[in-house]
Design an enzyme around this catalytic site. Structure first.
Site, mmCIF file in Angstrom:
data_model
loop_
_atom_site.group_PDB
_atom_site.id
_atom_site.type_symbol
_atom_site.label_atom_id
_atom_site.label_comp_id
_atom_site.label_asym_id
_atom_site.label_seq_id
_atom_site.Cartn_x
_atom_site.Cartn_y
_atom_site.Cartn_z
ATOM 1 N N ASP A 92 0.809 -1.215 0.000
ATOM 2 C CA ASP A 92 0.000 0.000 0.000
ATOM 3 C C ASP A 92 0.842 1.266 0.000
ATOM 4 O O ASP A 92 0.621 2.167 -0.794
ATOM 5 C CB ASP A 92 -0.972 -0.006 1.210
ATOM 6 C CG ASP A 92 -0.277 -0.324 2.538
ATOM 7 O OD1 ASP A 92 0.961 -0.467 2.568
ATOM 8 O OD2 ASP A 92 -0.985 -0.433 3.552
ATOM 9 N N ASP A 95 6.614 4.287 3.442
ATOM 10 C CA ASP A 95 6.769 5.393 4.387
ATOM 11 C C ASP A 95 8.266 5.571 4.643
ATOM 12 O O ASP A 95 8.945 6.256 3.881
ATOM 13 C CB ASP A 95 5.953 5.071 5.641
ATOM 14 C CG ASP A 95 5.970 6.178 6.666
ATOM 15 O OD1 ASP A 95 6.387 7.296 6.333
ATOM 16 O OD2 ASP A 95 5.576 5.937 7.822
ATOM 17 N N LYS A 123 5.485 8.468 0.743
ATOM 18 C CA LYS A 123 5.384 9.703 1.528
ATOM 19 C C LYS A 123 6.602 10.589 1.323
ATOM 20 O O LYS A 123 7.734 10.124 1.410
ATOM 21 C CB LYS A 123 5.247 9.365 3.014
ATOM 22 C CG LYS A 123 3.817 9.239 3.457
ATOM 23 C CD LYS A 123 3.726 9.139 4.958
ATOM 24 C CE LYS A 123 2.362 8.634 5.358
ATOM 25 N NZ LYS A 123 2.286 8.337 6.792
ATOM 26 N N VAL A 145 -2.786 8.456 6.514
ATOM 27 C CA VAL A 145 -3.951 8.280 5.648
ATOM 28 C C VAL A 145 -4.623 6.926 5.859
ATOM 29 O O VAL A 145 -3.980 5.969 6.309
ATOM 30 C CB VAL A 145 -3.568 8.435 4.150
ATOM 31 C CG1 VAL A 145 -3.178 9.868 3.844
ATOM 32 C CG2 VAL A 145 -2.455 7.469 3.765
ATOM 33 N N ASP A 151 -5.616 1.080 7.055
ATOM 34 C CA ASP A 151 -6.466 1.138 8.257
ATOM 35 C C ASP A 151 -5.892 2.022 9.343
ATOM 36 O O ASP A 151 -4.715 2.388 9.323
ATOM 37 C CB ASP A 151 -6.626 -0.267 8.830
ATOM 38 C CG ASP A 151 -5.371 -0.720 9.567
ATOM 39 O OD1 ASP A 151 -4.282 -0.661 8.957
ATOM 40 O OD2 ASP A 151 -5.462 -1.084 10.754
HETATM 41 P P1 5GP Z 1 7.488 1.736 6.526
HETATM 42 O O1 5GP Z 1 8.135 0.463 6.937
HETATM 43 O O2 5GP Z 1 7.639 2.060 5.076
HETATM 44 O O3 5GP Z 1 7.892 2.900 7.402
HETATM 45 O O4 5GP Z 1 5.955 1.592 6.874
HETATM 46 C C1 5GP Z 1 5.199 0.795 6.152
HETATM 47 C C2 5GP Z 1 3.928 0.401 6.852
HETATM 48 O O5 5GP Z 1 3.481 1.335 7.847
HETATM 49 C C3 5GP Z 1 2.884 0.383 5.778
HETATM 50 O O6 5GP Z 1 2.862 -0.848 5.105
HETATM 51 C C4 5GP Z 1 1.636 0.674 6.567
HETATM 52 O O7 5GP Z 1 1.144 -0.541 7.087
HETATM 53 C C5 5GP Z 1 2.100 1.575 7.706
HETATM 54 N N1 5GP Z 1 1.872 2.997 7.371
HETATM 55 C C6 5GP Z 1 2.790 3.938 7.090
HETATM 56 N N2 5GP Z 1 2.203 5.134 6.836
HETATM 57 C C7 5GP Z 1 0.871 4.927 6.960
HETATM 58 C C8 5GP Z 1 -0.285 5.782 6.815
HETATM 59 O O8 5GP Z 1 -0.236 6.981 6.515
HETATM 60 N N3 5GP Z 1 -1.493 5.184 7.018
HETATM 61 C C9 5GP Z 1 -1.637 3.872 7.346
HETATM 62 N N4 5GP Z 1 -2.864 3.407 7.524
HETATM 63 N N5 5GP Z 1 -0.575 3.053 7.491
HETATM 64 C C10 5GP Z 1 0.671 3.568 7.299
HETATM 65 MG MG MG Z 2 1.563 -2.553 5.438
#
Ligand code: 5GP
Ligand code: MG
Length: 188
Positions: A92, A95, A123, A145, A151
C-alpha cells in the site's frame, strides 16, 4: 475526513501504474507478492491492469519496531514459488521504506531472478532506506492516511477513497476498537 485521493483519481493512478509495469516486463511471466492486509484493494485493482502470465501470492509482515532488533517477521505460508522468477512485491505505502526493504532482502534469499517493488503511495521526505520503490502511484504529504486498504486500528480499510485521518475519526476508531475488544471478552 479530508479526502486526499478520490476513487476516480485512484483508478486512473492504478491504470497508469499498470501500464508502466506492463511496459517494463512486457510479456515475461511475473510473480506478484502482495503484502497483507493493506495492499488488498490495490492488489486486486492492479492485477486487472496486467496482461502478462501472472502468479499471485501474499505474505504478511509484522514489525517489532519498538524492540531493539527492529526486525520484521514474515509469514510466507501463502507465498508462491520465488526461485528463478521475476518477482514484484506489491504494498500500500512506502513510508520509511523499512518494511519493504527488509521484505525484499528476505525474498532475495529465495533466489528470485529479479525483485522489484510497486506501491500505491509514497510519503514525501520520509525515506530512510537506500532504495526507493521501483513503481509508485502517488506521492503524498507526510500525514496519516486511511482507506483503500489502509487502516487505523482495523477501521476505515473498506473506504473506496484515501483520506487524511482527522482527530474525530481517530477517536471513533479507538472507540470501535475498544468495543470490539469488550465484545470479544464478553463472548468468551
Ligand atoms: P514503513 O516500513 O515504510 O515505514 O511503513 C510501512 C507500513 O506502515 C505500511 O505498510 C503501513 O502498514 C504503515 N503505514 C505507514 N504510513 C501509513 C499511513 O499513513 N497510514 C496507514 N494506515 N498506514 C501507514
Ligand atoms: Mg503494510
Amino acid at each position: 475526513m479530508r479526502i486526499l485521493l478520490g476513487d476516480n483519481e485512484i483508478r486512473e493512478g492504478v491504470r497508469r501504474l499498470g501500464r508502466e509495469i506492463q511496459a517494463f516486463y512486457g510479456h515475461r511471466p511475473l510473480t506478484i507478492v502482495g503484502v497483507m492486509t493493506g495492499s488488498v484493494m490495490f492488489l486486486a485493482d492492479l492485477l486487472r491492469e496486467l496482461t502478462m502470465p501472472l502468479r499471485v501470492g501474499v505474505i504478511q509482515a509484522r514489525s517489532y519496531r519498538n524492540s531493539k532488533a527492529g526486525k520484521l517477521v514474515m509469514n510466507a505460508e501463502f507465498m508462491p514459488q520465488i526461485a528463478g522468477r521475476d518477482v514484484l512485491l506489491v504494498d500500500d505505502i512506502f513510508d520509511t521504506g523499512q518494511t519493504l526493504f527488509e521484505l525484499t532482502e528476505q525474498i532475495d534469499c529465495l533466489r528470485p531472478k529479479s525483485i522489484r517493488m510497486a506501491v500505491l503511495l509514497t510519503k514525501e521526505g520520509r525515506q530512510k532506506v537506500g532504495r526507493n520503490p521501483d513503481h509508485f502511484g502517488f506521492e503524498i504529504p507526510d500525514q496519516f492516511v486511511v482507506g483503500y486498504g489502509l487502516d487505523y486500528r482495523d477501521a476505515y480499510r473498506h473506504l473506496p477513497y484515501i483520506a487524511i485521518l482527522e482527530e474525530p475519526d481517530r477517536i471513533a476508531a479507538e472507540r470501535m476498537a475498544e468495543e470490539a475488544e469488550r465484545g470479544a471478552v464478553a463472548a468468551v
